[in-house]
Design an enzyme around this catalytic site. Structure first.
Site, PDB file in Angstrom:
ATOM      1  N   PRO A 269       0.818  -1.223   0.000  1.00  0.00           N
ATOM      2  CA  PRO A 269       0.000   0.000   0.000  1.00  0.00           C
ATOM      3  C   PRO A 269       0.850   1.269   0.000  1.00  0.00           C
ATOM      4  CG  PRO A 269       0.110  -0.909   2.214  1.00  0.00           C
ATOM      5  CD  PRO A 269       0.923  -1.824   1.333  1.00  0.00           C
ATOM      6  N   GLY A 270       0.450   2.226  -0.777  1.00  0.00           N
ATOM      7  CA  GLY A 270       1.100   3.530  -0.776  1.00  0.00           C
ATOM      8  C   GLY A 270       0.097   4.584  -0.342  1.00  0.00           C
ATOM      9  N   ARG A 307      -2.083  15.669 -10.049  1.00  0.00           N
ATOM     10  CA  ARG A 307      -3.208  14.726 -10.115  1.00  0.00           C
ATOM     11  C   ARG A 307      -4.465  15.309 -10.764  1.00  0.00           C
ATOM     12  NH1 ARG A 307      -5.525  12.275  -6.613  1.00  0.00           N
ATOM     13  NH2 ARG A 307      -5.422  10.203  -7.550  1.00  0.00           N
ATOM     14  N   CYS A 337       1.732  27.794 -17.384  1.00  0.00           N
ATOM     15  CA  CYS A 337       1.191  28.127 -18.707  1.00  0.00           C
ATOM     16  C   CYS A 337       0.586  26.908 -19.382  1.00  0.00           C
ATOM     17  CB  CYS A 337       2.283  28.726 -19.584  1.00  0.00           C
ATOM     18  SG  CYS A 337       3.054  30.123 -18.790  1.00  0.00           S
TER      19      CYS A 337
HETATM   20  N1  LLP Z   1       2.404  -1.878  -6.126  1.00  0.00           N
HETATM   21  C1  LLP Z   1       2.535  -1.666  -7.454  1.00  0.00           C
HETATM   22  C2  LLP Z   1       3.101  -2.718  -8.302  1.00  0.00           C
HETATM   23  C3  LLP Z   1       2.100  -0.454  -8.005  1.00  0.00           C
HETATM   24  O1  LLP Z   1       2.220  -0.251  -9.314  1.00  0.00           O
HETATM   25  C4  LLP Z   1       1.547   0.542  -7.161  1.00  0.00           C
HETATM   26  C5  LLP Z   1       1.104   1.815  -7.703  1.00  0.00           C
HETATM   27  C6  LLP Z   1       1.458   0.274  -5.787  1.00  0.00           C
HETATM   28  C7  LLP Z   1       1.886  -0.944  -5.306  1.00  0.00           C
HETATM   29  C8  LLP Z   1       0.888   1.260  -4.807  1.00  0.00           C
HETATM   30  O2  LLP Z   1      -0.443   1.517  -5.071  1.00  0.00           O
HETATM   31  P1  LLP Z   1      -1.386   2.321  -4.038  1.00  0.00           P
HETATM   32  O3  LLP Z   1      -1.533   1.502  -2.780  1.00  0.00           O
HETATM   33  O4  LLP Z   1      -0.762   3.629  -3.773  1.00  0.00           O
HETATM   34  O5  LLP Z   1      -2.675   2.432  -4.789  1.00  0.00           O
HETATM   35  N2  LLP Z   1      -0.077   8.408  -9.632  1.00  0.00           N
HETATM   36  C9  LLP Z   1      -1.364   7.744  -9.509  1.00  0.00           C
HETATM   37  C10 LLP Z   1      -1.254   6.388  -8.896  1.00  0.00           C
HETATM   38  C11 LLP Z   1      -0.297   5.473  -9.622  1.00  0.00           C
HETATM   39  C12 LLP Z   1      -0.118   4.160  -8.931  1.00  0.00           C
HETATM   40  C13 LLP Z   1       0.984   3.389  -9.552  1.00  0.00           C
HETATM   41  N3  LLP Z   1       1.231   2.141  -8.927  1.00  0.00           N
HETATM   42  C14 LLP Z   1      -2.300   8.648  -8.728  1.00  0.00           C
HETATM   43  O6  LLP Z   1      -1.893   9.745  -8.359  1.00  0.00           O
HETATM   44  O7  LLP Z   1      -3.452   8.297  -8.504  1.00  0.00           O
END
Ligand code: LLP
Length: 410
Positions: A269-270, A307, A337
Protein backbone atom coordinates in the site's frame (compact mmCIF):
# COMPACT_ATOMS: atom_id res chain seq x y z
CA UNK A 1 -10.74 15.42 3.16
CA UNK A 2 -10.59 16.42 6.81
CA UNK A 3 -9.78 13.77 9.41
CA UNK A 4 -8.72 13.45 13.03
CA UNK A 5 -5.29 14.94 12.28
CA UNK A 6 -6.19 17.56 9.70
CA UNK A 7 -9.07 19.42 11.27
CA UNK A 8 -10.39 22.81 12.38
CA UNK A 9 -10.08 24.18 15.88
CA UNK A 10 -12.03 27.37 16.56
CA UNK A 11 -12.14 28.11 12.85
CA UNK A 12 -8.41 27.59 12.26
CA UNK A 13 -7.00 24.68 10.27
CA UNK A 14 -4.68 22.45 12.29
CA UNK A 15 -2.36 19.59 11.49
CA UNK A 16 -2.54 17.69 14.79
CA UNK A 17 -1.56 20.28 17.43
CA UNK A 18 -0.02 22.80 15.04
CA UNK A 19 -1.86 25.67 13.36
CA UNK A 20 -1.22 25.39 9.64
CA UNK A 21 -1.02 29.19 9.37
CA UNK A 22 2.00 29.12 11.69
CA UNK A 23 3.83 26.77 9.32
CA UNK A 24 2.78 28.84 6.30
CA UNK A 25 4.13 31.98 7.96
CA UNK A 26 7.50 30.37 8.63
CA UNK A 27 8.20 28.27 5.55
CA UNK A 28 6.15 30.18 3.01
CA UNK A 29 3.98 28.76 0.26
CA UNK A 30 3.54 26.51 -1.60
CA UNK A 31 4.53 23.76 0.85
CA UNK A 32 3.58 20.20 1.67
CA UNK A 33 2.69 19.38 5.27
CA UNK A 34 2.36 15.83 6.63
CA UNK A 35 0.94 14.48 9.85
CA UNK A 36 3.25 11.84 11.35
CA UNK A 37 0.43 10.77 13.63
CA UNK A 38 -1.86 10.12 10.70
CA UNK A 39 0.47 8.09 8.48
CA UNK A 40 1.65 5.97 11.40
CA UNK A 41 -1.92 5.27 12.46
CA UNK A 42 -2.83 4.44 8.85
CA UNK A 43 0.02 1.91 8.81
CA UNK A 44 -1.04 0.44 12.16
CA UNK A 45 -4.59 0.08 10.94
CA UNK A 46 -3.43 -1.88 7.88
CA UNK A 47 -1.13 -4.01 10.04
CA UNK A 48 -4.07 -4.80 12.33
CA UNK A 49 -6.42 -5.63 9.46
CA UNK A 50 -3.83 -7.91 7.83
CA UNK A 51 -2.18 -9.28 10.98
CA UNK A 52 -0.01 -11.94 9.35
CA UNK A 53 0.78 -10.12 6.09
CA UNK A 54 4.04 -8.40 5.25
CA UNK A 55 3.29 -4.73 4.63
CA UNK A 56 5.64 -3.10 2.13
CA UNK A 57 5.05 0.64 1.91
CA UNK A 58 5.04 1.67 -1.73
CA UNK A 59 7.77 4.30 -1.89
CA UNK A 60 6.45 5.71 -5.15
CA UNK A 61 3.54 7.29 -3.27
CA UNK A 62 5.87 9.48 -1.22
CA UNK A 63 9.58 8.77 -0.97
CA UNK A 64 10.54 11.42 1.56
CA UNK A 65 13.31 9.94 3.71
CA UNK A 66 11.95 11.15 7.04
CA UNK A 67 8.58 9.59 6.29
CA UNK A 68 10.10 6.34 5.07
CA UNK A 69 12.32 6.15 8.17
CA UNK A 70 9.32 6.41 10.47
CA UNK A 71 7.35 3.82 8.53
CA UNK A 72 10.32 1.44 8.47
CA UNK A 73 10.78 1.90 12.22
CA UNK A 74 7.11 1.08 12.65
CA UNK A 75 7.61 -2.26 10.91
CA UNK A 76 7.00 -1.58 7.22
CA UNK A 77 9.05 -3.11 4.44
CA UNK A 78 9.37 -1.18 1.18
CA UNK A 79 8.00 -1.71 -2.31
CA UNK A 80 10.52 -0.11 -4.68
CA UNK A 81 10.13 0.38 -8.38
CA UNK A 82 13.59 1.58 -9.36
CA UNK A 83 17.17 1.45 -8.12
CA UNK A 84 16.65 5.02 -6.99
CA UNK A 85 13.84 3.94 -4.70
CA UNK A 86 15.94 1.05 -3.37
CA UNK A 87 18.71 3.57 -2.67
CA UNK A 88 16.23 5.73 -0.77
CA UNK A 89 14.83 2.75 1.12
CA UNK A 90 18.30 1.68 2.26
CA UNK A 91 19.12 5.20 3.43
CA UNK A 92 15.83 5.18 5.31
CA UNK A 93 17.02 2.10 7.16
CA UNK A 94 15.03 -0.63 5.41
CA UNK A 95 16.64 -4.07 5.58
CA UNK A 96 17.36 -5.22 2.01
CA UNK A 97 15.48 -8.48 2.57
CA UNK A 98 12.41 -6.39 3.41
CA UNK A 99 12.43 -4.69 0.01
CA UNK A 100 10.45 -5.97 -2.95
CA UNK A 101 11.68 -4.75 -6.32
CA UNK A 102 8.87 -4.34 -8.85
CA UNK A 103 8.80 -2.48 -12.14
CA UNK A 104 7.87 -3.18 -15.70
CA UNK A 105 11.22 -2.19 -17.21
CA UNK A 106 14.03 -2.78 -14.71
CA UNK A 107 17.38 -2.21 -16.40
CA UNK A 108 20.31 -4.60 -16.09
CA UNK A 109 22.08 -1.99 -14.02
CA UNK A 110 19.15 -1.80 -11.64
CA UNK A 111 18.86 -5.57 -11.35
CA UNK A 112 22.59 -5.77 -10.61
CA UNK A 113 22.33 -3.12 -7.92
CA UNK A 114 19.37 -4.88 -6.29
CA UNK A 115 21.10 -8.27 -6.41
CA UNK A 116 24.30 -6.90 -4.94
CA UNK A 117 22.40 -5.25 -2.09
CA UNK A 118 20.52 -8.45 -1.25
CA UNK A 119 17.02 -7.21 -2.07
CA UNK A 120 14.46 -9.75 -0.83
CA UNK A 121 12.08 -10.15 -3.74
CA UNK A 122 12.17 -9.51 -7.47
CA UNK A 123 8.72 -9.14 -8.99
CA UNK A 124 9.27 -10.33 -12.54
CA UNK A 125 7.25 -8.80 -15.36
CA UNK A 126 8.44 -10.62 -18.49
CA UNK A 127 10.27 -13.71 -19.69
CA UNK A 128 13.35 -11.84 -20.88
CA UNK A 129 13.70 -10.23 -17.48
CA UNK A 130 13.58 -13.72 -15.98
CA UNK A 131 16.44 -14.83 -18.23
CA UNK A 132 18.49 -11.71 -17.55
CA UNK A 133 18.09 -11.93 -13.79
CA UNK A 134 18.90 -15.64 -13.86
CA UNK A 135 22.13 -15.08 -15.73
CA UNK A 136 23.14 -12.14 -13.55
CA UNK A 137 22.41 -14.11 -10.39
CA UNK A 138 24.40 -17.00 -11.87
CA UNK A 139 27.40 -14.77 -12.53
CA UNK A 140 27.21 -13.54 -8.96
CA UNK A 141 26.75 -17.10 -7.67
CA UNK A 142 23.50 -16.13 -6.03
CA UNK A 143 19.95 -17.36 -6.05
CA UNK A 144 17.38 -14.61 -6.39
CA UNK A 145 13.90 -15.04 -4.97
CA UNK A 146 11.23 -14.13 -7.48
CA UNK A 147 7.49 -13.50 -7.64
CA UNK A 148 5.93 -13.65 -11.10
CA UNK A 149 3.61 -10.77 -11.86
CA UNK A 150 0.37 -12.01 -13.31
CA UNK A 151 -1.76 -9.87 -15.57
CA UNK A 152 -5.08 -11.44 -14.56
CA UNK A 153 -7.06 -9.64 -17.25
CA UNK A 154 -9.60 -8.13 -14.90
CA UNK A 155 -11.19 -4.69 -15.08
CA UNK A 156 -10.53 -2.75 -11.89
CA UNK A 157 -13.12 -0.23 -10.75
CA UNK A 158 -10.89 2.85 -10.92
CA UNK A 159 -9.77 5.63 -13.27
CA UNK A 160 -8.56 4.22 -16.58
CA UNK A 161 -5.14 5.84 -16.15
CA UNK A 162 -4.40 3.88 -12.98
CA UNK A 163 -5.85 0.48 -13.93
CA UNK A 164 -3.09 -2.04 -14.60
CA UNK A 165 -4.69 -5.50 -14.57
CA UNK A 166 -6.60 -5.56 -17.84
CA UNK A 167 -5.26 -7.78 -20.59
CA UNK A 168 -4.13 -4.92 -22.84
CA UNK A 169 -2.00 -3.25 -20.16
CA UNK A 170 1.80 -3.42 -20.33
CA UNK A 171 1.99 -4.88 -16.83
CA UNK A 172 2.65 -8.46 -15.81
CA UNK A 173 2.44 -11.71 -17.76
CA UNK A 174 -0.52 -13.67 -19.02
CA UNK A 175 -1.68 -16.83 -17.29
CA UNK A 176 -0.28 -18.89 -20.17
CA UNK A 177 3.15 -17.27 -19.93
CA UNK A 178 3.33 -17.86 -16.19
CA UNK A 179 2.16 -21.45 -16.48
CA UNK A 180 4.85 -21.99 -19.10
CA UNK A 181 7.55 -20.39 -16.93
CA UNK A 182 6.55 -22.54 -13.99
CA UNK A 183 6.85 -25.74 -15.99
CA UNK A 184 10.34 -24.61 -17.08
CA UNK A 185 11.60 -23.57 -13.63
CA UNK A 186 14.55 -25.97 -13.99
CA UNK A 187 16.01 -23.76 -16.74
CA UNK A 188 16.41 -20.95 -14.23
CA UNK A 189 18.76 -22.51 -11.73
CA UNK A 190 19.65 -19.18 -10.11
CA UNK A 191 16.07 -18.15 -9.48
CA UNK A 192 13.84 -19.46 -6.74
CA UNK A 193 10.20 -19.21 -7.83
CA UNK A 194 8.30 -18.59 -4.61
CA UNK A 195 5.56 -16.11 -5.25
CA UNK A 196 2.96 -14.64 -7.52
CA UNK A 197 2.35 -10.91 -7.73
CA UNK A 198 -0.72 -9.00 -8.80
CA UNK A 199 -1.46 -5.31 -8.75
CA UNK A 200 -4.56 -4.59 -10.75
CA UNK A 201 -4.74 -0.87 -10.15
CA UNK A 202 -4.70 1.94 -7.65
CA UNK A 203 -7.59 3.58 -5.79
CA UNK A 204 -9.75 0.45 -6.18
CA UNK A 205 -13.38 1.30 -5.47
CA UNK A 206 -14.39 -2.27 -4.73
CA UNK A 207 -12.75 -5.63 -4.16
CA UNK A 208 -14.55 -7.65 -6.82
CA UNK A 209 -11.73 -7.46 -9.36
CA UNK A 210 -9.12 -8.09 -6.68
CA UNK A 211 -10.96 -11.24 -5.62
CA UNK A 212 -11.09 -12.42 -9.23
CA UNK A 213 -7.40 -11.68 -9.64
CA UNK A 214 -6.50 -13.58 -6.48
CA UNK A 215 -8.54 -16.58 -7.63
CA UNK A 216 -6.75 -16.51 -10.98
CA UNK A 217 -3.38 -16.28 -9.25
CA UNK A 218 -4.12 -19.18 -6.89
CA UNK A 219 -5.31 -21.27 -9.79
CA UNK A 220 -1.96 -20.79 -11.54
CA UNK A 221 0.26 -21.55 -8.54
CA UNK A 222 -1.83 -24.29 -6.96
CA UNK A 223 0.16 -27.19 -8.55
CA UNK A 224 3.47 -25.76 -7.30
CA UNK A 225 4.10 -26.27 -3.58
CA UNK A 226 7.06 -23.86 -3.53
CA UNK A 227 4.85 -20.99 -4.69
CA UNK A 228 3.66 -20.05 -1.22
CA UNK A 229 3.53 -16.26 -1.34
CA UNK A 230 0.86 -14.08 -2.87
CA UNK A 231 1.78 -10.41 -3.24
CA UNK A 232 -1.48 -8.61 -3.86
CA UNK A 233 0.11 -5.24 -4.63
CA UNK A 234 -1.36 -1.94 -3.49
CA UNK A 235 -4.59 -0.25 -4.47
CA UNK A 236 -6.27 0.26 -1.09
CA UNK A 237 -8.37 3.35 -1.69
CA UNK A 238 -8.93 6.57 0.22
CA UNK A 239 -11.89 8.93 0.12
CA UNK A 240 -10.99 12.22 -1.54
CA UNK A 241 -14.36 13.74 -0.62
CA UNK A 242 -17.14 12.98 1.82
CA UNK A 243 -19.32 11.52 -0.93
CA UNK A 244 -16.65 9.20 -2.33
CA UNK A 245 -17.62 5.78 -1.00
CA UNK A 246 -14.70 3.36 -0.77
CA UNK A 247 -14.22 0.16 1.19
CA UNK A 248 -12.23 0.76 4.35
CA UNK A 249 -9.16 -1.30 5.07
CA UNK A 250 -11.03 -3.70 7.35
CA UNK A 251 -13.65 -4.36 4.67
CA UNK A 252 -10.91 -4.82 2.08
CA UNK A 253 -9.16 -7.35 4.32
CA UNK A 254 -12.38 -9.18 5.18
CA UNK A 255 -13.23 -9.70 1.54
CA UNK A 256 -9.90 -11.09 0.41
CA UNK A 257 -8.12 -12.71 3.36
CA UNK A 258 -10.40 -15.77 3.46
CA UNK A 259 -9.23 -16.57 -0.09
CA UNK A 260 -5.61 -16.51 0.96
CA UNK A 261 -5.59 -18.88 3.90
CA UNK A 262 -2.46 -21.01 4.00
CA UNK A 263 -0.44 -18.54 1.92
CA UNK A 264 2.10 -15.90 2.92
CA UNK A 265 0.67 -12.54 1.95
CA UNK A 266 2.48 -9.37 0.89
CA UNK A 267 0.73 -6.04 0.54
CA UNK A 268 2.16 -2.92 -1.12
CA UNK A 269 0.00 0.00 0.00
CA UNK A 270 1.10 3.53 -0.78
CA UNK A 271 -1.89 5.83 -0.99
CA UNK A 272 -3.76 4.33 1.96
CA UNK A 273 -0.83 5.15 4.22
CA UNK A 274 0.18 8.62 3.17
CA UNK A 275 -2.56 10.32 1.10
CA UNK A 276 -4.78 11.64 3.87
CA UNK A 277 -1.79 12.50 6.07
CA UNK A 278 -0.70 15.23 3.67
CA UNK A 279 -1.84 18.61 2.41
CA UNK A 280 -0.46 21.19 0.03
CA UNK A 281 -0.76 24.75 1.22
CA UNK A 282 -0.91 27.58 -1.26
CA UNK A 283 -1.50 31.32 -1.24
CA UNK A 284 -3.86 33.33 -3.39
CA UNK A 285 -1.89 35.69 -5.60
CA UNK A 286 -4.72 37.32 -7.51
CA UNK A 287 -8.46 37.23 -7.89
CA UNK A 288 -9.74 37.63 -11.42
CA UNK A 289 -13.33 37.65 -12.67
CA UNK A 290 -13.57 36.67 -16.29
CA UNK A 291 -16.06 34.91 -18.56
CA UNK A 292 -18.60 34.65 -15.73
CA UNK A 293 -16.08 32.76 -13.61
CA UNK A 294 -14.16 33.82 -10.57
CA UNK A 295 -10.55 32.66 -10.62
CA UNK A 296 -8.34 32.41 -7.57
CA UNK A 297 -4.85 32.33 -9.02
CA UNK A 298 -2.69 30.59 -6.45
CA UNK A 299 1.04 29.94 -6.09
CA UNK A 300 0.76 26.13 -6.48
CA UNK A 301 -0.32 24.33 -9.59
CA UNK A 302 0.22 21.23 -11.66
CA UNK A 303 3.95 21.49 -10.99
CA UNK A 304 3.31 20.84 -7.29
CA UNK A 305 0.26 18.55 -7.62
CA UNK A 306 -0.36 17.08 -11.05
CA UNK A 307 -3.21 14.73 -10.12
CA UNK A 308 -6.09 17.07 -11.10
CA UNK A 309 -4.46 17.83 -14.48
CA UNK A 310 -3.43 14.24 -15.21
CA UNK A 311 -6.38 12.21 -13.92
CA UNK A 312 -9.07 14.88 -13.43
CA UNK A 313 -8.63 13.95 -9.78
CA UNK A 314 -10.65 15.74 -7.14
CA UNK A 315 -8.95 17.20 -4.07
CA UNK A 316 -10.88 19.21 -1.52
CA UNK A 317 -9.61 22.74 -1.10
CA UNK A 318 -10.31 24.53 2.15
CA UNK A 319 -9.38 27.88 3.72
CA UNK A 320 -6.92 28.06 6.61
CA UNK A 321 -9.39 30.28 8.41
CA UNK A 322 -13.04 29.25 8.52
CA UNK A 323 -15.39 31.99 9.68
CA UNK A 324 -18.62 30.46 8.45
CA UNK A 325 -19.03 33.09 5.72
CA UNK A 326 -21.29 32.29 2.74
CA UNK A 327 -19.60 30.28 0.01
CA UNK A 328 -19.11 31.21 -3.61
CA UNK A 329 -17.94 29.14 -6.52
CA UNK A 330 -14.28 29.65 -7.40
CA UNK A 331 -11.91 28.18 -9.98
CA UNK A 332 -8.66 27.55 -8.11
CA UNK A 333 -5.94 27.71 -10.75
CA UNK A 334 -2.17 27.63 -10.77
CA UNK A 335 0.34 29.94 -12.43
CA UNK A 336 1.64 27.43 -15.00
CA UNK A 337 1.19 28.13 -18.71
CA UNK A 338 -1.17 25.21 -19.35
CA UNK A 339 -4.95 25.20 -19.63
CA UNK A 340 -5.14 22.07 -17.46
CA UNK A 341 -3.31 23.82 -14.64
CA UNK A 342 -6.40 23.81 -12.42
CA UNK A 343 -6.30 22.57 -8.83
CA UNK A 344 -10.03 22.75 -8.27
CA UNK A 345 -13.05 23.53 -10.45
CA UNK A 346 -16.15 25.14 -8.93
CA UNK A 347 -14.79 25.01 -5.41
CA UNK A 348 -17.17 26.39 -2.79
CA UNK A 349 -15.05 28.84 -0.80
CA UNK A 350 -15.64 31.90 1.35
CA UNK A 351 -14.79 35.25 -0.27
CA UNK A 352 -11.07 35.28 -1.00
CA UNK A 353 -8.50 38.02 -1.39
CA UNK A 354 -4.88 38.05 -2.43
CA UNK A 355 -2.72 36.80 0.44
CA UNK A 356 -5.25 34.30 1.77
CA UNK A 357 -4.03 30.74 2.21
CA UNK A 358 -5.74 27.57 1.11
CA UNK A 359 -5.03 23.91 1.82
CA UNK A 360 -5.39 21.25 -0.86
CA UNK A 361 -6.27 18.12 1.09
CA UNK A 362 -5.46 14.41 0.73
CA UNK A 363 -2.32 15.37 -1.17
CA UNK A 364 0.24 13.22 0.67
CA UNK A 365 0.34 10.48 -1.98
CA UNK A 366 1.50 11.06 -5.56
CA UNK A 367 1.90 14.75 -4.76
CA UNK A 368 5.48 15.78 -4.12
CA UNK A 369 6.87 12.66 -5.85
CA UNK A 370 5.21 13.73 -9.09
CA UNK A 371 6.14 17.40 -8.75
CA UNK A 372 8.20 18.88 -11.56
CA UNK A 373 10.32 21.89 -12.35
CA UNK A 374 8.26 22.80 -15.40
CA UNK A 375 8.27 26.55 -16.06
CA UNK A 376 11.51 26.55 -14.01
CA UNK A 377 9.58 26.41 -10.79
CA UNK A 378 11.55 25.25 -7.73
CA UNK A 379 9.82 22.35 -6.00
CA UNK A 380 8.23 23.15 -2.65
CA UNK A 381 9.48 22.25 0.83
CA UNK A 382 8.03 19.43 2.91
CA UNK A 383 7.17 19.80 6.57
CA UNK A 384 6.55 16.97 9.00
CA UNK A 385 4.39 17.47 12.04
CA UNK A 386 6.01 15.08 14.50
CA UNK A 387 3.99 12.15 15.83
CA UNK A 388 4.11 13.95 19.19
CA UNK A 389 1.58 16.25 17.54
CA UNK A 390 3.32 19.41 18.75
CA UNK A 391 6.65 19.97 17.04
CA UNK A 392 7.19 20.34 13.35
CA UNK A 393 10.24 20.54 11.12
CA UNK A 394 11.34 20.82 7.54
CA UNK A 395 12.08 17.41 6.07
CA UNK A 396 12.96 18.83 2.67
CA UNK A 397 13.91 22.43 1.99
CA UNK A 398 12.49 24.54 -0.79
CA UNK A 399 14.51 24.27 -4.00
CA UNK A 400 16.32 27.36 -5.18
CA UNK A 401 16.87 28.82 -8.64
CA UNK A 402 20.46 27.58 -8.35
CA UNK A 403 19.21 24.03 -7.71
CA UNK A 404 17.37 24.28 -11.01
CA UNK A 405 20.51 24.92 -13.04
CA UNK A 406 22.96 22.87 -10.92
CA UNK A 407 23.03 19.70 -13.13
CA UNK A 408 23.58 21.65 -16.33
CA UNK A 409 27.04 21.81 -17.90
CA UNK A 410 26.88 25.14 -19.68
N1 LLP B 1 2.40 -1.88 -6.13
C1 LLP B 1 2.54 -1.67 -7.45
C2 LLP B 1 3.10 -2.72 -8.30
C3 LLP B 1 2.10 -0.45 -8.01
O1 LLP B 1 2.22 -0.25 -9.31
C4 LLP B 1 1.55 0.54 -7.16
C5 LLP B 1 1.10 1.81 -7.70
C6 LLP B 1 1.46 0.27 -5.79
C7 LLP B 1 1.89 -0.94 -5.31
C8 LLP B 1 0.89 1.26 -4.81
O2 LLP B 1 -0.44 1.52 -5.07
P1 LLP B 1 -1.39 2.32 -4.04
O3 LLP B 1 -1.53 1.50 -2.78
O4 LLP B 1 -0.76 3.63 -3.77
O5 LLP B 1 -2.68 2.43 -4.79
N2 LLP B 1 -0.08 8.41 -9.63
C9 LLP B 1 -1.36 7.74 -9.51
C10 LLP B 1 -1.25 6.39 -8.90
C11 LLP B 1 -0.30 5.47 -9.62
C12 LLP B 1 -0.12 4.16 -8.93
C13 LLP B 1 0.98 3.39 -9.55
N3 LLP B 1 1.23 2.14 -8.93
C14 LLP B 1 -2.30 8.65 -8.73
O6 LLP B 1 -1.89 9.74 -8.36
O7 LLP B 1 -3.45 8.30 -8.50
Amino acid sequence: MLNTSIHYENGRLFCDGVAVAEIAAQVGTPAYIYSGTRFLSNLRRIQAAFPTAHIHYSAKANGNLAIMKMLVNAGAGIDAVSAGEIHRALIAGAQPENIVFAGVGKTGQELYYALSRGVGWFNIENVEECRLLNSMAGAAQMVARVALRLNPDVAANTHRHIATGHGKAKFGMSTETIRDLLTRQGEFSNLSFEGIHIHIGSQLHDTTATQAAIRAALDVIQPYPTMRTVDIGGGLPVAYSADEIVPDVEAFAASILPLLEGYEVILEPGRAIIADAGMLITRVQYIKEQGEAKFAIVDAGMTELIRPALYEAHHEIVPLVEQGLPRESVQVVGPVCETTDVLGRDVALPPLAAGDCLAVLTAGAYGMVMASNYNARPRPPEVLVDPNGKSWYLVRRRETWDDLVAPELA
